[in-house]
Design a protein around this motif. Structure first.
Motif, short mmCIF file in Angstrom:
data_model
loop_
_atom_site.label_atom_id
_atom_site.label_comp_id
_atom_site.label_asym_id
_atom_site.label_seq_id
_atom_site.Cartn_x
_atom_site.Cartn_y
_atom_site.Cartn_z
N THR A 89 0.71 -1.11 0.15
CA THR A 89 -0.33 -0.48 0.00
C THR A 89 0.75 1.14 0.14
OG1 THR A 89 -1.76 -1.27 1.44
CG2 THR A 89 -1.66 1.01 1.32
N PHE A 93 0.98 4.67 -2.94
CA PHE A 93 0.78 5.54 -2.31
C PHE A 93 2.48 6.37 -3.39
CE2 PHE A 93 1.87 9.11 0.28
CZ PHE A 93 0.13 9.62 0.14
N ASP A 96 2.54 6.63 -6.91
CA ASP A 96 1.47 7.63 -7.31
C ASP A 96 1.79 9.34 -6.99
OD1 ASP A 96 -0.79 8.49 -8.11
OD2 ASP A 96 -2.50 7.83 -6.69
N HIS A 130 6.75 6.48 4.49
CA HIS A 130 6.33 7.44 3.35
C HIS A 130 6.64 8.60 3.54
CE1 HIS A 130 3.42 5.49 5.87
NE2 HIS A 130 2.36 6.00 5.48
N PRO A 217 -2.81 12.34 -4.23
CA PRO A 217 -2.85 10.82 -4.79
C PRO A 217 -3.71 10.06 -4.36
CG PRO A 217 -0.36 11.64 -3.30
CD PRO A 217 -1.72 13.05 -3.49
N SER A 219 -4.59 7.27 -4.44
CA SER A 219 -4.42 6.55 -3.39
C SER A 219 -4.34 6.49 -1.72
CB SER A 219 -3.11 5.35 -3.95
OG SER A 219 -1.91 6.56 -3.76
N LEU A 220 -4.79 8.07 -1.25
CA LEU A 220 -4.84 8.40 -0.19
C LEU A 220 -5.60 8.08 0.90
CD1 LEU A 220 -4.27 10.28 1.91
CD2 LEU A 220 -5.50 12.12 0.61
N ILE A 223 -4.33 4.58 1.41
CA ILE A 223 -3.37 4.49 2.31
C ILE A 223 -3.84 5.05 3.83
CG2 ILE A 223 -1.99 6.89 2.80
CD1 ILE A 223 0.47 5.08 2.53
#
Length: 228
Positions: A89, A93, A96, A130, A217, A219-220, A223
């Motif tokens: 994941t 993120f 992305d 991250h 992003p 994909s926020l 995550i």
């Protein structure tokens, strides 16, 4: 034909068997490549198309107004972390995120090495890597906050003030920012789990102020769900 090492940021299937790859390379920065036949039934290398995989590939010269094509590619380093749902994941993120902010970036050795360091942290199950990697990028890009005596970070000016100017930049979150700015190795910083979501939100706000045309992003949401 020349050889390149690079991190795969994203890829799009093109037609039945081909793909277009976006990579951040060691020698030429952000590059787009055409990959022929990768989705054919006999091609076993499609498994290497994982975000942030470090690849070595041979690139054919551009013909006309097209894009460079890849004739051969191999995996440089196998991190073997894609079955770890948290690490996976985080990787999606960050890939992305990098696909967006590096699309106009030329050769940048500091960024290239920082991606390598980030992947090594994930290999060692640093699931907050991250957050700190986003700080690393701000520092490399020269837009990290400036240190001062204040307790509250003002995200718009990038300075610390004596009073809060934004709801996400309270004293605790601002202290994480200040600690990062005074620590040689960002990845040694420990962020309490209760503050990670708020800190990530503060990072994205800061990026909106300081990185041109930055967009959150897609994909926020994923995550944030994984780390709740």
């Amino acid at each position: 034909m020349n050889s390149q090492n690079g991190f795969l940021l994203s890829f799009i299937k093109y037609g039945e068997n081909d793909a277009v790859m976006h990579c951040f390379t060691e020698d030429e920065g952000f590059q787009t490549y055409f990959l022929k036949g990768i989705y054919s039934k006999k091609n076993k290398k499609k498994a290497l198309l994982q975000p942030l995989n470090k690849l070595s590939f041979s690139v054919n010269p551009i013909k006309g107004n097209g894009i460079s094509s890849v004739s051969r590619f191999e995996l440089v380093k196998n991190h073997d972390i894609y079955t770890d749902i948290k690490a996976n994941t985080v990787i999606f993120f960050i890939s992305d995120f990098l696909s967006q902010i590096l699309k106009y970036e030329n050769k940048n050795t500091s960024i290239y090495l920082s991606i390598d360091a980030f992947m090594n942290e994930l290999t060692h199950k640093n699931y907050q890597a991250h957050l700190l990697f986003l700080m690393v990028i701000l520092k490399i890009q020269g837009v990290a906050p400036l240190l001062s005596e204040g307790k509250f970070l003002d995200p718009e000016t990038g300075t610390f003030t004596t009073h809060s100017t934004h709801q996400l930049f309270g004293e605790e979150v601002s202290l994480i920012w200040k600690t990062a700015m005074t620590t040689e190795n960002f990845y040694t910083i420990k962020i309490h789990s209760a503050l990670r979501k708020e800190f990530l939100d503060s990072l994205l706000v800061y990026y909106h102020y300081h990185i041109t045309d930055f967009k959150t992003p897609a994909s926020l949401e994923i995550i944030q769900q994984i780390f709740e």
